[in-house]
Design a protein around this motif. Structure first.
Motif, short mmCIF file in Angstrom:
data_model
loop_
_atom_site.label_atom_id
_atom_site.label_comp_id
_atom_site.label_asym_id
_atom_site.label_seq_id
_atom_site.Cartn_x
_atom_site.Cartn_y
_atom_site.Cartn_z
N ASN A 1 -8.26 -2.29 9.89
CA ASN A 1 -8.59 -1.35 8.77
C ASN A 1 -7.32 -1.35 7.84
O ASN A 1 -6.32 -1.05 8.21
CB ASN A 1 -8.82 -0.07 9.41
CG ASN A 1 -10.13 -0.14 10.28
OD1 ASN A 1 -11.38 -0.77 9.78
ND2 ASN A 1 -10.12 0.56 11.41
N LYS A 2 -7.88 -1.24 6.50
CA LYS A 2 -6.54 -0.92 5.41
C LYS A 2 -6.96 0.31 4.90
O LYS A 2 -8.09 0.53 4.45
CB LYS A 2 -6.94 -2.12 4.45
CG LYS A 2 -5.62 -1.95 3.38
CD LYS A 2 -5.80 -3.48 2.56
CE LYS A 2 -4.88 -3.31 1.50
NZ LYS A 2 -4.91 -4.50 0.38
N ILE A 3 -5.71 1.05 4.63
CA ILE A 3 -6.16 2.50 4.28
C ILE A 3 -5.28 2.88 3.21
O ILE A 3 -3.84 2.62 3.24
CB ILE A 3 -5.55 3.56 5.51
CG1 ILE A 3 -6.42 3.45 6.80
CG2 ILE A 3 -6.16 4.83 5.07
CD1 ILE A 3 -8.08 3.40 6.58
N LEU A 4 -5.73 3.22 2.18
CA LEU A 4 -5.06 3.71 0.86
C LEU A 4 -4.61 5.13 1.08
O LEU A 4 -5.60 5.93 0.89
CB LEU A 4 -5.98 3.22 -0.17
CG LEU A 4 -5.38 3.75 -1.68
CD1 LEU A 4 -4.18 3.07 -1.97
CD2 LEU A 4 -6.19 3.36 -2.70
N VAL A 5 -3.42 5.41 0.93
CA VAL A 5 -3.05 6.78 0.92
C VAL A 5 -2.48 7.10 -0.43
O VAL A 5 -1.37 6.69 -0.74
CB VAL A 5 -2.00 7.34 2.04
CG1 VAL A 5 -1.50 8.83 2.02
CG2 VAL A 5 -2.72 6.77 3.43
N ALA A 6 -2.99 7.97 -1.19
CA ALA A 6 -2.50 8.35 -2.68
C ALA A 6 -1.30 9.12 -2.55
O ALA A 6 -1.65 10.32 -2.09
CB ALA A 6 -3.51 8.88 -3.44
#
Length: 315
Positions: A8-13
Motif C-alpha cells: 500500500n502507498k499512502i499519501l500524507v499531506a
C-alpha cells in the motif's frame, strides 16, 4: 539483498501545521510497517519568485524583505515538520526505504496539486482537519473538506486532534459501497492488533429480532432472530469474513446492529465516543436515501462536522 515490495502507498499531506504532523503520527500508528509505503507530500508556495523582480525598486524593497523573511520561516517550519514526522515513522518501526519526502511547487493550486498527486498509485490519502489558518478554515471550506468532495478513487482520511489509533468503527449498511469500505479498511490495516467494529444502524420499524433490546450483537444474542426481508445480519457476516480474509484476527472484530429513531450521524459519532473509537469509517452514499442526500445532507458530511477530534475515513 532482496528489495522490499510494499503493498500500500499512502499519501500524507503536510502543510506545516501541527495538525498535519498529528495526521502523520496517526498514519504511523494505524498502517502496518511491513507493507506500507509512506509519502510525505508538501505543495510549496512560490512567493519568492513572484516578488524577486521588485528588489530593483526601492519603494518595495523593504516589503520584499519582509516577505522573504516570512517565506524563509515557512520553509524552516515545513522542514522541521517533515523531519519530526520522519523520525516518528522510524521510531514506530517503518524502514527508511518505506518513507519518502516529496515537495512540489504550486501549479494548479494546493488542493488541485494534491488531487493530481493522488492519482500516482496511492491507496489512501491522509490530511489534517485544519491547516495553518484556522480562521480561513472556519470561514471557508478547508483543504481537507475540498479533498473529501473531489477525491473519489481512494479513501480520504481526515484527522482531527490526536485520536486513538487502535479502535476503528466501520459504518455498515449492507450496500455495495459499505462492503467496499470494509474491503478497503481490511486491505489497508490487515493483520494488525487494531479492533474493527462493524456497526449498522436501522430504524426501529426495521427491527427484525425478538425482544425489546435496542441493539443486536450477533455473536452473543440469546433471543431468537426472525427471518425476513432484512438480511443485514447475514451481510455483516459476509463483511466479517472479508476482514478475516485480509488477515484481521477473529477476536479483533466486533459486530453490532442498533435500532434508533434519531439522527444516524449523531448516533454514529456517539457510538464511537462512548466506546473510545478514534476512527470512524463511512461511505460516501451509504446509509442514506435519495431524499436524505438532496434535502438533509450525506451522512459522511455530517460525521465530518461532528467528529472534529477523530479520524474520519470517507470511502
Amino acid at each position: 539483498m532482496k528489495e522490499t515490495v510494499f503493498q500500500n502507498k499512502i499519501l500524507v499531506a503536510i502543510d506545516g501545521s501541527e495538525q498535519s504532523l498529528s495526521a502523520a503520527r496517526y498514519t504511523a500508528n494505524v498502517f502496518p510497517t511491513d507493507r506500507t509505503h509512506i509519502v510525505l507530500f508538501h505543495v510549496r508556495e512560490q512567493l519568492l519568485d513572484l516578488f524577486s523582480d521588485l528588489d530593483a525598486y526601492p519603494h518595495y524593497k523593504h516589503r520584499v524583505t519582509g516577505v522573504k523573511r516570512w517565506a524563509t520561516e515557512q520553509k524552516r517550519e515545513i522542514t522541521d515538520i517533515m523531519d519530526s514526522a520522519l523520525v516518528y515513522f522510524k521510531q514506530k518501526g517503518f524502514p527508511e526505504s518505506a518513507i519518502a519526502i516529496k515537495t512540489s511547487a504550486k501549479k494548479l493550486g494546493i488542493t488541485q496539486d494534491i488531487i493530481k498527486e493522488s492519482y500516482d498509485g496511492y491507496h489512501a490519502i491522509i490530511v489534517g482537519r485544519t491547516g495553518l489558518s484556522r480562521l480561513r478554515d472556519w470561514l471557508a471550506k478547508s483543504a481537507a473538506m475540498k479533498l473529501v468532495a473531489k477525491i473519489r478513487h481512494i479513501p480520504v482520511v481526515v484527522v482531527g486532534g490526536n485520536p486513538d489509533t487502535k479502535h476503528l468503527l466501520v459504518a455498515f449498511n449492507g450496500s455495495h459501497g459499505a462492503m467496499k469500505g470494509v474491503a478497503s479498511v481490511g486491505a489497508l490495516v490487515g493483520a494488525s492488533d487494531h479492533h474493527l467494529h462493524l456497526y449498522s444502524i436501522i430504524t426501529n420499524d426495521e427491527k427484525f429480532w425478538v425482544g425489546n433490546k435496542t441493539f443486536f450483537i450477533p455473536e452473543n444474542i440469546e433471543d431468537s432472530i426472525e427471518t425476513g426481508v432484512n438480511q443485514i445480519g447475514a451481510q455483516l457476516e459476509v463483511a466479517r469474513s472479508r476482514l478475516l480474509t485480509e488477515g484481521v484476527a477473529p477476536d479483533r472484530i466486533s459486530i453490532k446492529i442498533h435500532a434508533v429513531d434519531r439522527n444516524r450521524s449523531t448516533c454514529l459519532v456517539q457510538e464511537a465516543m462512548e466506546n473510545h473509537f478514534g476512527s470512524v469509517v463511512v461511505g460516501r452514499r451509504g446509509m442514506i436515501t435519495f431524499f436524505d442526500a438532496i434535502f438533509i445532507g450525506r451522512v459522511s458530511d455530517k460525521v465530518l462536522r461532528l467528529a472534529d477530534q477523530m479520524a474520519v475515513w470517507v470511502i
